[in-house]
Structures are given as C-alpha cells and as structure tokens.
Motif scaffolding. Structure first.
Motif, mmCIF file in Angstrom:
data_model
loop_
_atom_site.group_PDB
_atom_site.id
_atom_site.type_symbol
_atom_site.label_atom_id
_atom_site.label_comp_id
_atom_site.label_asym_id
_atom_site.label_seq_id
_atom_site.Cartn_x
_atom_site.Cartn_y
_atom_site.Cartn_z
ATOM 1 N N GLU A 1 0.821 -1.212 0.000
ATOM 2 C CA GLU A 1 0.000 0.000 0.000
ATOM 3 C C GLU A 1 0.858 1.267 0.000
ATOM 4 O O GLU A 1 0.626 2.191 -0.796
ATOM 5 C CB GLU A 1 -0.943 0.016 1.201
ATOM 6 C CG GLU A 1 -1.818 1.248 1.242
ATOM 7 C CD GLU A 1 -2.893 1.181 2.321
ATOM 8 O OE1 GLU A 1 -3.705 2.114 2.398
ATOM 9 O OE2 GLU A 1 -2.909 0.183 3.074
ATOM 10 N N GLU A 2 1.827 1.330 0.849
ATOM 11 C CA GLU A 2 2.619 2.557 0.932
ATOM 12 C C GLU A 2 3.489 2.787 -0.319
ATOM 13 O O GLU A 2 3.432 3.875 -0.916
ATOM 14 C CB GLU A 2 3.495 2.527 2.187
ATOM 15 C CG GLU A 2 4.294 3.808 2.380
ATOM 16 C CD GLU A 2 5.076 3.809 3.685
ATOM 17 O OE1 GLU A 2 5.928 4.700 3.847
ATOM 18 O OE2 GLU A 2 4.826 2.930 4.533
ATOM 19 N N GLY B 1 4.970 7.025 -5.032
ATOM 20 C CA GLY B 1 5.841 6.001 -4.465
ATOM 21 C C GLY B 1 6.763 5.387 -5.490
ATOM 22 O O GLY B 1 7.013 5.938 -6.565
ATOM 23 N N GLU C 1 -4.611 5.974 -1.415
ATOM 24 C CA GLU C 1 -5.043 5.248 -0.223
ATOM 25 C C GLU C 1 -6.523 4.926 -0.292
ATOM 26 O O GLU C 1 -6.965 3.871 0.197
ATOM 27 C CB GLU C 1 -4.735 6.072 1.032
ATOM 28 C CG GLU C 1 -3.240 6.216 1.320
ATOM 29 C CD GLU C 1 -2.984 7.027 2.579
ATOM 30 O OE1 GLU C 1 -3.988 7.437 3.229
ATOM 31 O OE2 GLU C 1 -1.806 7.246 2.924
#
Length: 376
Positions: free
Chosen positions: A55-56, A62, A105
């Motif tokens: 997820e991060e 990212g 998110e």
C-alpha cells in the motif's frame, strides 16, 4: 458456610447459553462447509497481506517499480485462485479496481470494502472458535462450582456430624492418655535437645525425614555439615547458641575457625531455638482412628531413638481405638473443641440442614449439566 450464587451468575445457565451459541456458530460454518471456508480464509489472508505490504510504496508518488510489481502480484494471485472458491468475484473486482495507472489510499480502502463479504464469511471460522472457547470456559466454571459445592457439602456434613455428637461423653478417656504422652515426649525432647550433642540431635532430625507423619523441619545443609565436621558439633545446642552470640575476639579463644561457626550456626539460630517436641505429639483433639494408627507406628520408631521409656505412654494412646468407643468419643472431643456458638445456633435452628439440602440439589444440577454438555 454460604456459597450462594445470584441467578445472573448461575454457571449452568451460562453453559446452556454458551452451548446454544456454539451450536449456532457451528451451523454457520456448516452452511458453507469447513473446507471451503478455510480455503477462502487462506486466500483472504494472503491477499490482504499483499495489500498491506504494497500500500505505501504503490500509492501516490511512491516506487514505480513496486507499483508495477504490486499490480502483477495481484493479477497473478487472482488468476491462480480456484475457479470454485467462494466469492471469487470479490477478488476479481478488487483486481479490476487496482489495475489503474495511479492508486491512492482511498483505492485500497475501496478494495477492502469490496472484500468485506469475504471477511464476513471468514469470520464464521473465528466466531466458531470464539464460541468454542467460551463454551469451554463455561464448562470450567461449572466444574469449579461443582468442586466448591462438594467442598461445602463436606463441611456441612462434618458440621452436622459434630452437631450430633454427645457433648456429655467422657472424653477424658481419650484426653488423659493423649495428654500424658504429649507431655512426656515434649519433656523428653527438651531434655534431649539440652543435653545431647548438636551432632546427635541433628542426626536424629535428619533421620526422621523418612517418617512423613513426624513433621520435623530437616536441618539446614550447611548447619548439618558444620556440626558433623567441626569440634563444636559435640557441644549441646544451648552451648552452640551461646557461642554464636560471642564476640569475634571471645570466640577466638574457643574455636579454631570462628568465621565458620558464625556462618553456619549464627545464621541458623532461629531454626535451632524453635526446635521443640511438637512434631512428636498426638495433639488434641486426636486424629481419626486410622490416621492415629499410622502416626503411632511412625512415632514409635522415632521416639524409641532418643526416649524409649516414653514409648509405653505412646502405646497406651495407640490402644485407644481398640479399647474405647474411639470414634464416638473423638467426635465429641472435636465438637467440644471446634464448634463455635454461631455454628451451634445454625445447627439448632435447622439452617445447616436446609443449606445442606440446597447444596446437594445444586451438586446434582451441576453434575447433570456436565454430563449433558460434554467437551466439544
């Protein structure tokens, strides 16, 4: 002794409710099948693990390489799912949603929401385990309560038995021989402790370890070693205790190794001072006949080592169960010594009989519940 429980705390009712909840939980698992739900649970755990790990790095700005890796992992995971797995469409819809050029998110939150029906089905397994744990806790509460009730019944029956004792019975028929022996053996041990060498006394105490019904505390190992191997061990215990109180300079005149005496004897003064003949006594009221028989056998062997002339008084005690109405006289002695005014009032009013009847009913109810609701 009162051990009443409120209706809300009734362990049988709690067990019955726990059994109903477990049955419901088991039926909810059976509705889809154990194997299918476990297959789904394994897939759900693996898929949510992928979501958590990526997820991060896969959201926002990212790691692009991780983003591509993540989408590939998701796609491969869904493709390899068994065709007949429960709610396969929820995983497929999640895969479709995640195959975007950019993820946030909120996308992961959306996917978790899409998977909520899967989570609900998987929860049926954990709900069943929770229900089984609660059921076993409820059974344990019933077992614990049954043990409490049985102990209460034993106390009440004993109280009732004492209440029926004849308080006018000639208990002196037991008391006189017992007190005569107890006094003689106590005096004999006091004399033995004062006059024999500390080595002889501690050796005697060490040997009593094989007689569990003669409960002397065994001598500390360092003290026993010292008196066995050093000259002061030939002195009596009172003399040893007196020397242990000497100053170091005074002690130098009496022993070759003052430090050893201080270390081994000085630190065990409490043990030596408290030594008395109480473990050799029968006591009042005396024990039950069978216990008295075994105790007298062990006492005979022990007392004969240092005071053989006292054994004759002990044999008079040992003969009491054969020569008297021992059980009746002992019950009277115990009742006389142990019944409180409150207990006498409860016996007279019938409160003990009423509580005993109530506890016996409760015992049967608890035992029946354990038979009805077995381990699952």
């Amino acid at each position: 002794m009162s051990t009443s429980k409120s209706a809300a705390d009734d362990p049988v009712d709690q067990l019955r409710r726990a059994a109903d909840e477990l049955e419901t939980a088991q039926q909810r698992v059976a509705e889809f099948g154990e194997a299918d739900l476990r297959q789904l649970a394994d897939a759900y755990e693996e898929f949510t693990g992928i979501l958590g790990r990526y997820e991060e790095p896969a959201t926002g700005d990212g790691d692009f390489q991780k983003f591509i890796e993540f989408q590939g992992r998701v796609e491969t995971f869904v493709e390899e799912l068994p065709e007949d797995i429960l709610l396969r469409e929820a995983f497929e819809e999640s895969d479709d949603h995640l195959q975007q050029r950019r993820l946030s998110e909120s996308d992961f939150e959306h996917v978790r929401e899409q998977l909520s029906p899967v989570a609900d089905l998987v929860a049926r397994l954990t709900d069943r385990e929770d229900a089984r744990d609660e059921y076993e806790r409820a059974r344990k509460q019933v077992r614990d309560r049954l043990r409490e009730v049985r102990e209460c019944i034993d106390d009440l029956e004993r109280l009732q038995r004492l209440g029926g004792a004849d308080l006018t019975a000639p208990t002196e028929r037991l008391r006189e021989p017992v007190e005569r022996y107890d006094e003689r053996v106590t005096d004999a041990f006091t004399e033995f402790k004062q006059e024999a060498s500390a080595r002889a006394v501690l050796d005697f105490l060490d040997r009593t370890a094989v007689y569990p019904l003669v409960p002397f505390q065994p001598p500390p190992a360092d003290l026993k070693s010292y008196v066995d191997s050093h000259p002061p061990g030939t002195k009596s215990i009172p003399e040893l205790l007196e020397m242990a109180d000497y100053s170091r300079s005074k002690l130098d005149h009496y022993v070759d190794d003052p430090a050893a005496l201080t270390q081994s004897v000085g630190t065990q003064q409490t043990y030596l001072r408290r030594l008395d003949g109480e473990p050799l006594t029968v006591g009042w009221p005396p024990p039950a006949a069978e216990e008295l028989r075994w105790r007298c056998q062990e006492l005979t062997a022990v007392v004969n080592r240092f005071a053989p002339d006292v054994v004759e008084s002990l044999r008079a005690v040992e003969r009491l169960p054969r020569e008297t109405a021992y059980n009746r006289l002992r019950d009277s002695a115990v009742a006389e010594a142990e019944l409180t005014d409150e207990e006498r009032d409860r016996l007279t009013s019938g409160a003990v009989a009423d509580e005993l009847a109530t506890r016996r009913e409760e015992r049967e109810r608890l035992a029946d519940a354990l038979d009805e609701f077995s381990e699952r």
